[in-house]
Design an enzyme around this catalytic site. Structure first.
Site, mmCIF file in Angstrom:
data_model
loop_
_atom_site.group_PDB
_atom_site.id
_atom_site.type_symbol
_atom_site.label_atom_id
_atom_site.label_comp_id
_atom_site.label_asym_id
_atom_site.label_seq_id
_atom_site.Cartn_x
_atom_site.Cartn_y
_atom_site.Cartn_z
ATOM 1 N N GLU A 59 39.009 40.703 49.511
ATOM 2 C CA GLU A 59 39.479 41.222 48.223
ATOM 3 C C GLU A 59 39.812 42.699 48.348
ATOM 4 O OE1 GLU A 59 37.360 40.090 44.745
ATOM 5 O OE2 GLU A 59 37.012 38.077 45.494
ATOM 6 N N HIS A 81 39.669 37.966 40.245
ATOM 7 C CA HIS A 81 38.256 38.342 40.173
ATOM 8 C C HIS A 81 37.909 39.021 38.843
ATOM 9 C CE1 HIS A 81 34.578 39.399 42.873
ATOM 10 N NE2 HIS A 81 34.222 38.934 41.707
#
Length: 114
Positions: A59, A81
């Site tokens: 990420e 997210h």
């Protein structure tokens, strides 16, 4: 669930193959727990009905991530997210924060991770 050597790719091709074809996999917990390539393969083959993913192995997820590269699949929903960020989740989080502060002032342990 923490990401460790034992939990990495916990949901792999074998686990996906054991699921019902009507199963929908949701991963909002931790990137790396699901083998992303195996998930894309299962979705394309119709081994499972769908998937919703809010966490990625890396990420922010790069463009060559298997899920990002296949974002157009009709049975795949990706969020960056932030799926936890609904009004109700933020309200609950604030309530927990205030409660934790109140008990700390009182000298009581609550929701403490050691």
């Amino acid at each position: 669930m923490p990401l460790t050597d034992e939990t990495r790719d916990l949901i792999d091709a074998d686990a996906l193959g054991k699921m019902k074809s009507t199963a929908v996999l949701i991963n909002t917990g931790r990137g790396g727990l699901v083998d992303e390539t195996a998930l894309v393969t299962a979705l394309k083959a119709g081994e499972i009905a769908g998937a919703g993913v809010d966490v990625f192995t890396e990420e922010p997820a790069p463009m060559d991530n298997p899920l990002i590269a296949n974002h157009q699949l009709p049975n795949l929903i990706l969020t960056p997210h932030v799926a936890w960020g609904s009004d109700s989740s933020i309200t609950k989080l604030c309530q927990i924060l205030v409660s934790n502060l109140e008990v700390v002032i009182e000298g009581v342990d609550q929701n403490r991770v050691v």
